[in-house]
Design a protein around this motif. Sequence first.
Motif, PDB file in Angstrom:
ATOM      1  N   GLU A   1     -11.891   2.941  -0.797  1.00  0.00           N
ATOM      2  CA  GLU A   1     -11.173   2.860  -2.072  1.00  0.00           C
ATOM      3  C   GLU A   1     -12.154   2.872  -3.250  1.00  0.00           C
ATOM      4  O   GLU A   1     -11.954   3.580  -4.236  1.00  0.00           O
ATOM      5  CB  GLU A   1     -10.346   1.568  -2.094  1.00  0.00           C
ATOM      6  N   ARG A   2     -13.226   2.111  -3.122  1.00  0.00           N
ATOM      7  CA  ARG A   2     -14.228   2.074  -4.198  1.00  0.00           C
ATOM      8  C   ARG A   2     -14.932   3.417  -4.327  1.00  0.00           C
ATOM      9  O   ARG A   2     -15.233   3.866  -5.428  1.00  0.00           O
ATOM     10  CB  ARG A   2     -15.253   0.972  -3.937  1.00  0.00           C
ATOM     11  N   GLN A   3     -15.216   4.035  -3.189  1.00  0.00           N
ATOM     12  CA  GLN A   3     -15.894   5.337  -3.241  1.00  0.00           C
ATOM     13  C   GLN A   3     -15.019   6.373  -3.941  1.00  0.00           C
ATOM     14  O   GLN A   3     -15.502   7.174  -4.756  1.00  0.00           O
ATOM     15  CB  GLN A   3     -16.241   5.799  -1.822  1.00  0.00           C
ATOM     16  N   GLU A   4     -13.722   6.324  -3.637  1.00  0.00           N
ATOM     17  CA  GLU A   4     -12.815   7.272  -4.296  1.00  0.00           C
ATOM     18  C   GLU A   4     -12.723   6.972  -5.790  1.00  0.00           C
ATOM     19  O   GLU A   4     -12.647   7.883  -6.617  1.00  0.00           O
ATOM     20  CB  GLU A   4     -11.438   7.246  -3.615  1.00  0.00           C
TER      21      GLU A   4
ATOM     22  N   MET B   1       0.853  -1.206   0.000  1.00  0.00           N
ATOM     23  CA  MET B   1       0.000   0.000   0.000  1.00  0.00           C
ATOM     24  C   MET B   1       0.888   1.255   0.000  1.00  0.00           C
ATOM     25  O   MET B   1       1.784   1.374   0.801  1.00  0.00           O
ATOM     26  CB  MET B   1      -0.865  -0.022   1.270  1.00  0.00           C
ATOM     27  N   THR B   2       0.603   2.155  -0.931  1.00  0.00           N
ATOM     28  CA  THR B   2       1.411   3.381  -1.011  1.00  0.00           C
ATOM     29  C   THR B   2       0.972   4.378   0.053  1.00  0.00           C
ATOM     30  O   THR B   2      -0.152   4.310   0.551  1.00  0.00           O
ATOM     31  CB  THR B   2       1.256   4.032  -2.396  1.00  0.00           C
ATOM     32  N   ALA B   3       1.892   5.312   0.362  1.00  0.00           N
ATOM     33  CA  ALA B   3       1.630   6.250   1.453  1.00  0.00           C
ATOM     34  C   ALA B   3       0.396   7.113   1.192  1.00  0.00           C
ATOM     35  O   ALA B   3      -0.348   7.440   2.103  1.00  0.00           O
ATOM     36  CB  ALA B   3       2.846   7.143   1.648  1.00  0.00           C
ATOM     37  N   TRP B   4       0.160   7.464  -0.100  1.00  0.00           N
ATOM     38  CA  TRP B   4      -0.953   8.379  -0.391  1.00  0.00           C
ATOM     39  C   TRP B   4      -2.295   7.671  -0.471  1.00  0.00           C
ATOM     40  O   TRP B   4      -3.338   8.301  -0.529  1.00  0.00           O
ATOM     41  CB  TRP B   4      -0.688   9.154  -1.683  1.00  0.00           C
ATOM     42  N   SER B   5      -2.249   6.344  -0.515  1.00  0.00           N
ATOM     43  CA  SER B   5      -3.520   5.640  -0.643  1.00  0.00           C
ATOM     44  C   SER B   5      -4.319   5.769   0.654  1.00  0.00           C
ATOM     45  O   SER B   5      -3.798   5.608   1.741  1.00  0.00           O
ATOM     46  CB  SER B   5      -3.287   4.161  -0.927  1.00  0.00           C
ATOM     47  N   SER B   6      -5.606   6.052   0.483  1.00  0.00           N
ATOM     48  CA  SER B   6      -6.447   6.192   1.669  1.00  0.00           C
ATOM     49  C   SER B   6      -7.371   5.000   1.806  1.00  0.00           C
ATOM     50  O   SER B   6      -8.358   5.044   2.503  1.00  0.00           O
ATOM     51  CB  SER B   6      -7.263   7.486   1.579  1.00  0.00           C
ATOM     52  N   SER B   7      -7.028   3.909   1.103  1.00  0.00           N
ATOM     53  CA  SER B   7      -7.951   2.788   1.042  1.00  0.00           C
ATOM     54  C   SER B   7      -8.178   2.133   2.394  1.00  0.00           C
ATOM     55  O   SER B   7      -9.155   1.438   2.586  1.00  0.00           O
ATOM     56  CB  SER B   7      -7.444   1.757   0.044  1.00  0.00           C
ATOM     57  N   SER B   8      -7.258   2.359   3.336  1.00  0.00           N
ATOM     58  CA  SER B   8      -7.452   1.734   4.637  1.00  0.00           C
ATOM     59  C   SER B   8      -8.421   2.537   5.513  1.00  0.00           C
ATOM     60  O   SER B   8      -8.797   2.103   6.590  1.00  0.00           O
ATOM     61  CB  SER B   8      -6.106   1.599   5.349  1.00  0.00           C
ATOM     62  N   GLU B   9      -8.813   3.696   5.025  1.00  0.00           N
ATOM     63  CA  GLU B   9      -9.717   4.508   5.836  1.00  0.00           C
ATOM     64  C   GLU B   9     -11.138   3.951   5.784  1.00  0.00           C
ATOM     65  O   GLU B   9     -11.507   3.275   4.830  1.00  0.00           O
ATOM     66  CB  GLU B   9      -9.692   5.956   5.342  1.00  0.00           C
ATOM     67  N   ALA B  10     -11.916   4.324   6.786  1.00  0.00           N
ATOM     68  CA  ALA B  10     -13.298   3.843   6.839  1.00  0.00           C
ATOM     69  C   ALA B  10     -14.086   4.437   5.674  1.00  0.00           C
ATOM     70  O   ALA B  10     -13.806   5.555   5.240  1.00  0.00           O
ATOM     71  CB  ALA B  10     -13.930   4.278   8.163  1.00  0.00           C
ATOM     72  N   PRO B  11     -15.056   3.677   5.161  1.00  0.00           N
ATOM     73  CA  PRO B  11     -15.877   4.245   4.083  1.00  0.00           C
ATOM     74  C   PRO B  11     -16.663   5.459   4.579  1.00  0.00           C
ATOM     75  O   PRO B  11     -16.995   5.555   5.766  1.00  0.00           O
ATOM     76  CB  PRO B  11     -16.825   3.103   3.702  1.00  0.00           C
ATOM     77  N   TRP B  12     -16.950   6.382   3.652  1.00  0.00           N
ATOM     78  CA  TRP B  12     -17.852   7.478   3.995  1.00  0.00           C
ATOM     79  C   TRP B  12     -19.247   6.889   4.208  1.00  0.00           C
ATOM     80  O   TRP B  12     -19.598   5.858   3.625  1.00  0.00           O
ATOM     81  CB  TRP B  12     -17.926   8.476   2.839  1.00  0.00           C
ATOM     82  N   SER B  13     -20.042   7.563   4.981  1.00  0.00           N
ATOM     83  CA  SER B  13     -21.450   7.164   5.110  1.00  0.00           C
ATOM     84  C   SER B  13     -22.115   7.347   3.742  1.00  0.00           C
ATOM     85  O   SER B  13     -21.596   8.065   2.883  1.00  0.00           O
ATOM     86  CB  SER B  13     -22.161   8.056   6.135  1.00  0.00           C
ATOM     87  N   ARG B  14     -23.253   6.730   3.523  1.00  0.00           N
ATOM     88  CA  ARG B  14     -23.988   6.903   2.250  1.00  0.00           C
ATOM     89  C   ARG B  14     -24.246   8.377   1.983  1.00  0.00           C
ATOM     90  O   ARG B  14     -24.120   8.840   0.854  1.00  0.00           O
ATOM     91  CB  ARG B  14     -25.346   6.180   2.324  1.00  0.00           C
ATOM     92  N   GLU B  15     -24.625   9.091   3.035  1.00  0.00           N
ATOM     93  CA  GLU B  15     -24.966  10.520   2.874  1.00  0.00           C
ATOM     94  C   GLU B  15     -23.742  11.309   2.434  1.00  0.00           C
ATOM     95  O   GLU B  15     -23.821  12.154   1.549  1.00  0.00           O
ATOM     96  CB  GLU B  15     -25.517  11.113   4.182  1.00  0.00           C
ATOM     97  N   GLU B  16     -22.601  11.023   3.096  1.00  0.00           N
ATOM     98  CA  GLU B  16     -21.378  11.757   2.760  1.00  0.00           C
ATOM     99  C   GLU B  16     -20.907  11.390   1.348  1.00  0.00           C
ATOM    100  O   GLU B  16     -20.496  12.267   0.571  1.00  0.00           O
ATOM    101  CB  GLU B  16     -20.285  11.455   3.798  1.00  0.00           C
ATOM    102  N   PHE B  17     -21.012  10.124   0.995  1.00  0.00           N
ATOM    103  CA  PHE B  17     -20.607   9.674  -0.347  1.00  0.00           C
ATOM    104  C   PHE B  17     -21.473  10.373  -1.402  1.00  0.00           C
ATOM    105  O   PHE B  17     -20.975  10.918  -2.392  1.00  0.00           O
ATOM    106  CB  PHE B  17     -20.730   8.143  -0.406  1.00  0.00           C
ATOM    107  N   GLU B  18     -22.779  10.387  -1.153  1.00  0.00           N
ATOM    108  CA  GLU B  18     -23.685  11.049  -2.108  1.00  0.00           C
ATOM    109  C   GLU B  18     -23.365  12.542  -2.208  1.00  0.00           C
ATOM    110  O   GLU B  18     -23.372  13.120  -3.295  1.00  0.00           O
ATOM    111  CB  GLU B  18     -25.144  10.842  -1.685  1.00  0.00           C
TER     112      GLU B  18
END
Length: 248
Positions: free
Chosen positions: A207-210, A1-18
Amino acid sequence: MTAWSSSSEAPWSREEFERQLRALGRYYHFHHPYQKMMAAGELTREQMQGWVINRYYYQINIPRKDAAVLANCPDRDVRRRWIQRIIDHDGDDRNEGGIAAWLALGDAVGVSRERMTSLDEVLPGVRFAVDAYHNFARQQPWQEAVCSSLTELFAPDAHRSRLETWPRHYPWVDRAGLAYFENRLGQAREDVRHGLALTLDLFDTRERQERALEVLRFKLDVLWTMLDAMYLAYVVGMPPYHAVPEGD
Ligand SMILES: O=C(O)c1cc(C(=O)O)c2c(n1)C(=O)C(=O)c1cc(C(=O)O)[nH]c1-2
């Protein structure tokens, strides 16, 4: 995993993603100078005709793009609903469909059917952009193709603006030709409801959301680039190869 990848972060809520998806609306082609000129009544007849002729290439490729989504999607429930998009554009025994309505829009702005369907005046930049969208849907996972349709979130404002401003600014355009925009208001609402619900469900990690945001940016680029090509050709007066001397 590269330093800039944020894939380990928690997913945004549906509301925040939308919210993040909708925030990209600021890059929608509605804000392009060509569209702004259109809404302000500043387009000449030739510039309006050029837009209708070039957008026709988008219109005829939308159902092909949607057929690619169907071909790549193993989920029967998704296909059952997605197939409606093809019918909306191609028509059926009861409804002529969007492509026929776009040809009627051509009649209304003085573009003959032969001129439009020949595709002779489609600018290379428009062709490349539209083909990129079609190829994206063919080659990428169907979930990404679903997400790429979400520019439709922002389309109703564009359709409403044309319905409101054209009769005022372009009295020479036959109003019957505006039916395309009227029809899309209802169809786009349905499309968006389905496409957005699928995207919010399917892109379920950070990661998918991004990635979804990247995909939507790609599609915004497609639409913006189409108008860049039209602006250069019809507003700046620099169609492709304009400076190349006539050969013998
Ligand atoms: O006139 C517009 O501004 C506009 C934009 C878009 C869009 O955002 O891609 C579509 C349409 N119209 C449209 O009429 C349409 O049927 C449509 C289908 C799709 C798609 O990506 O599947 N976008 C659009």
